[in-house]
Design a protein around this motif. Structure first.
Motif, PDB file in Angstrom:
ATOM      1  N   SER A  89       0.068  29.302  45.717  1.00 39.55           N
ATOM      2  CA  SER A  89       1.353  29.820  45.586  1.00 39.55           C
ATOM      3  C   SER A  89       1.675  30.839  44.592  1.00 39.55           C
ATOM      4  CB  SER A  89       1.773  28.479  44.774  1.00 39.55           C
ATOM      5  OG  SER A  89       1.597  28.033  43.601  1.00 39.55           O
ATOM      6  N   LEU A 127      -6.591  24.883  52.432  1.00 43.66           N
ATOM      7  CA  LEU A 127      -5.928  23.719  51.885  1.00 43.66           C
ATOM      8  C   LEU A 127      -6.792  22.530  51.816  1.00 43.66           C
ATOM      9  CD1 LEU A 127      -2.437  23.801  54.224  1.00 43.66           C
ATOM     10  CD2 LEU A 127      -2.647  24.152  51.589  1.00 43.66           C
ATOM     11  N   GLN A 178      -5.726  15.699  58.185  1.00 45.21           N
ATOM     12  CA  GLN A 178      -4.680  16.195  57.387  1.00 45.21           C
ATOM     13  C   GLN A 178      -4.753  17.154  56.547  1.00 45.21           C
ATOM     14  OE1 GLN A 178      -1.332  14.918  58.475  1.00 45.21           O
ATOM     15  NE2 GLN A 178      -0.942  16.637  57.169  1.00 45.21           N
ATOM     16  N   GLN A 225      -3.424  18.978  53.461  1.00 43.42           N
ATOM     17  CA  GLN A 225      -2.415  18.686  52.313  1.00 43.42           C
ATOM     18  C   GLN A 225      -1.205  19.343  52.560  1.00 43.42           C
ATOM     19  OE1 GLN A 225      -3.614  17.837  48.066  1.00 43.42           O
ATOM     20  NE2 GLN A 225      -2.461  19.141  47.555  1.00 43.42           N
ATOM     21  N   GLY A 226       0.266  18.672  52.813  1.00 46.49           N
ATOM     22  CA  GLY A 226       1.347  19.456  52.719  1.00 46.49           C
ATOM     23  C   GLY A 226       1.564  20.375  53.798  1.00 46.49           C
ATOM     24  N   ASN A 227       0.606  20.244  55.089  1.00 51.27           N
ATOM     25  CA  ASN A 227       0.629  20.953  56.200  1.00 51.27           C
ATOM     26  C   ASN A 227       0.558  20.105  57.555  1.00 51.27           C
ATOM     27  OD1 ASN A 227       0.006  23.375  58.120  1.00 51.27           O
ATOM     28  ND2 ASN A 227       0.683  24.454  56.017  1.00 51.27           N
TER      29      ASN A 227
END
Length: 212
Positions: free
Chosen positions: A163, A56, A69, A71-73
């Motif tokens: 995805s 990610l 951080q 992303q999205g996790n």
């Protein structure tokens, strides 16, 4: 493209217990070998540019004591960094996540033929109802897929859109087998067979939802 089911079978899985500042934790352990030099594997798991290619996108201050951080996790603090052998980070979700509830440790050991022994330990203080429902597969299946992506990356390939891969027939079958493999690890750790079977079913349904 590497075969996802062969790569899945290359990993050894364990369920255990440990201690974190927030209390007693469950640990999921994954061990496997990569056909890559230790410096290459280390760079793949610590370089922001390379992490974005197999895992990610990551932002933050990527050094000892810094915060990151994904992303999205998860995000957290870099707790230990001993190149090229040891990385330990807190692994927290959301702005209200408490420090000390979840940590990930990656340990690398050079192999005898220019390869690398890879160990990942994810320790987390988990609600007993949640663990009883999903078991170790709730965390383990995601790591299985992630370490497959790392294998592809180290071999010079790319999966493309994560995805898209996660919804592919290959990834769905890998998720089913991963959930079953974590069920076996749960049984080996003394889990109740009926509870383990229910947890494997629940985890499989989460990762492999019906495509109606």
């Amino acid at each position: 493209m590497k075969d996802v089911l062969e790569e899945l079978a290359a990993a050894h899985r364990e369920l255990g217990r440990g201690d974190l500042p927030a209390g007693e934790a469950y640990t999921v352990v994954l061990r496997r070998r990569y056909d890559a030099e230790i410096e290459d594997v280390w760079d793949a798991v610590t370089s922001a540019e390379r992490l974005s290619r197999w895992f990610l996108p990551v932002s933050g201050d990527l050094r000892l004591g810094g915060r990151y951080q994904l992303q999205g996790n998860a995000g957290g603090e870099i707790l230990q960094c001993e190149p090229p052998r040891l990385l330990r980070v807190s692994w927290l979700f959301g702005p209200d996540a408490r420090d000390g509830t979840s940590e990930v440790r990656v340990r690398l050991t050079p192999g005898p033929a220019g390869d690398t022994e890879f160990e990942l330990v994810h320790a987390a203080v988990v609600d007993e109802v949640f663990f009883g429902t999903y078991g170790p597969g709730a965390t383990g299946v995601g790591w299985d897929l992630g370490l497959f992506s790392l294998a592809v990356h180290l071999a010079g390939g790319e999966l493309g859109d994560p995805s898209g891969f996660e919804s592919s027939p290959e990834a769905r079958e890998a998720s089913r087998r991963s959930a079953a493999a974590w069920g076996e690890a749960h049984l080996a750790a003394g889990g109740d067979p009926a509870q383990v079977a229910a947890a494997v079913e629940a985890t499989t349904k989460f990762y492999v939802p019906d495509q109606g």
